[in-house]
Design a protein around this motif. Structure first.
Motif, PDB file in Angstrom:
ATOM      1  N   GLY A 253      -6.912  -7.290 -10.802  1.00  0.00           N
ATOM      2  CA  GLY A 253      -5.559  -7.001 -11.247  1.00  0.00           C
ATOM      3  C   GLY A 253      -4.506  -7.310 -10.213  1.00  0.00           C
ATOM      4  O   GLY A 253      -3.415  -6.751 -10.259  1.00  0.00           O
ATOM      5  N   ASP A 254      -4.818  -8.204  -9.267  1.00  0.00           N
ATOM      6  CA  ASP A 254      -3.878  -8.550  -8.191  1.00  0.00           C
ATOM      7  C   ASP A 254      -3.402  -7.281  -7.486  1.00  0.00           C
ATOM      8  O   ASP A 254      -2.207  -7.088  -7.256  1.00  0.00           O
ATOM      9  N   ARG A 255      -4.365  -6.435  -7.109  1.00  0.00           N
ATOM     10  CA  ARG A 255      -4.041  -5.115  -6.552  1.00  0.00           C
ATOM     11  C   ARG A 255      -3.109  -5.212  -5.342  1.00  0.00           C
ATOM     12  O   ARG A 255      -2.114  -4.476  -5.253  1.00  0.00           O
ATOM     13  N   SER A 256      -3.422  -6.087  -4.396  1.00  0.00           N
ATOM     14  CA  SER A 256      -2.615  -6.178  -3.176  1.00  0.00           C
ATOM     15  C   SER A 256      -1.978  -7.554  -3.041  1.00  0.00           C
ATOM     16  O   SER A 256      -2.588  -8.575  -3.371  1.00  0.00           O
ATOM     17  N   ILE A 257      -0.759  -7.574  -2.537  1.00  0.00           N
ATOM     18  CA  ILE A 257      -0.079  -8.815  -2.169  1.00  0.00           C
ATOM     19  C   ILE A 257      -0.149  -8.929  -0.653  1.00  0.00           C
ATOM     20  O   ILE A 257       0.179  -7.975   0.061  1.00  0.00           O
ATOM     21  N   VAL A 258      -0.588 -10.071  -0.161  1.00  0.00           N
ATOM     22  CA  VAL A 258      -0.764 -10.279   1.275  1.00  0.00           C
ATOM     23  C   VAL A 258       0.045 -11.492   1.709  1.00  0.00           C
ATOM     24  O   VAL A 258      -0.025 -12.555   1.081  1.00  0.00           O
TER      25      VAL A 258
END
Length: 388
Positions: free
Chosen positions: A262-267
């Protein structure tokens, strides 16, 4: 009229003009010093290798909070990360349901998946060059994003961006963009190819090597030379180019994207390296930095990291020198070893070694003779099962 397809108001155009003027009167890139000391830590676990200047932001979409921030507003030359803005600008005033011409879609796919510079240059010229950046900075309320400096309008890779603004771009794509736009851009980033189409570089560093899928990535690199320094088996040119008053002396290597279900984190990790740093070392340093981050939802790959030595080391389909070569490792890069097995004896006088390491992220083998370890058989690495 839907926001995505509405004409830009006069006020917006004025703001864009002011943004262009401001950008032309101010520096766009912060340089790294060759004697740079490690950047200050944002958290106890975050590790910045010596000689690296970094801007970092990690945003947890589930909690709505940042888990890491280090120099988040610092500007770096974007290299290929600006391709996110080029793609967004191309789509901005289009009806999301309008069929994109087949030739344009093919170029967008190649630009986003395989970092195709020729495609980026085509869209850059068609969109008015630096005006693309000014428009998107206005629309997305980006604070640290500027067009290339005056007189370098054709150098899309010299767009200035920051880790914080890059997080904003991904948040827009994931939470506000029309579904067709989100699917076009994020769908391509999920299909990132290991090899870039133009300068032949291995672009699966940073996020792509630090975490198991699912992930989506847009990488950037500049200052490591051209096609002759690539590691992949096919075709051609250099990202960015050179210009006098933008920092092109210090090599830049960036990894951006999303991690987890779910695209939990944006890095977003932007880095500058000391002049003359080889691609393999920068690749390794960025990997170590990325692996030190707290990234909710990220799953670490199984295996043990080892350094390598020599240049032009082939990753092969089997544990013999006669097996087909998949790719050449960037010289001196750190690799993840999943298992090892006995195979053909390799000799590099005064050494010989019959053991081969399986690299799961490459899907192939390298002779242990090129792994930086004192013994022929690697310590604490299991034997490969028969099917590997």
């Amino acid at each position: 009229m839907p926001r995505w397809n509405r004409p830009r108001p006069v006020a917006a155009l004025c703001a864009v003009a002011m943004a262009v003027i401001t950008a032309l009167l101010s520096p766009t890139v912060t340089a790294a010093a060759d004697t740079a000391s490690p950047s200050p830590r944002a958290a106890a676990g975050l590790t910045v290798p010596a000689g690296v200047t970094a801007g970092v932001a990690v945003f947890d979409r589930q909690t709505g909070t940042f888990t890491e921030q280090l120099n988040p507003a610092m500007q770096f030359r974007s290299a290929s990360v600006v391709k996110l803005l080029i793609a967004l600008d191309y789509m901005w005033n289009r009806d999301p349901d309008y069929e994109i011409p087949a030739a344009d879609r093919a170029q967008l796919n190649s630009m986003l998946r395989s970092s195709d510079d020729d495609a980026a240059s085509d869209f850059w010229v068609r969109g008015g060059e630096g005006a693309i950046v000014s428009r998107m900075a206005y629309e997305l309320k980006l604070q640290n994003t500027n067009p290339p400096p005056d007189g370098q309008d054709d150098m899309w890779g010299y767009t200035a961006m920051s880790a914080a603004d890059t997080v904003k771009i991904y948040r827009y794509l994931l939470d506000q963009a029309p579904a067709p736009v989100r699917e076009l851009i994020m769908g391509n980033l999920r299909q990132s190819t290991r090899c870039s189409t133009i300068d032949l570089f291995d672009q699966h560093f940073g996020i792509a090597s630090a975490f198991d899928r699912p992930w989506a990535v847009k990488q950037g690199w500049s200052g490591f030379g051209g096609r002759e320094n690539g590691t992949c088996p096919s075709a051609a040119s250099v990202q960015g180019g050179e210009a006098a008053d933008v920092d092109v002396t210090h090599p830049a290597l960036h990894t951006t994207g999303t991690v987890g279900a779910g695209d939990r984190s944006i890095v977003a990790v932007f880095t500058l390296h000391n002049t003359g740093t080889p691609y393999g070392k920068a690749y390794t340093d960025l990997g170590r930095l990325t692996r030190s981050l707290t990234v909710p939802g990220g799953v670490r790959p199984t295996g043990t990291w080892f350094g390598t030595w020599n240049s032009g080391v082939n990753v092969r389909d089997g544990a013999t020198t006669g097996s087909a070569a998949r790719i050449k490792l960037p010289a001196g890069v750190e690799v993840l070893v999943g298992c090892q097995k006995e195979g053909q004896t390799v000799s590099v006088p005064p050494y010989t070694n019959q053991w081969w390491a399986y690299l799961p992220q490459y899907g192939g083998y390298v002779s242990n003779i090129y792994i930086s370890s004192p013994d022929n058989q690697l310590p604490d690495v299991p034997l490969c099962r028969s099917q590997q």
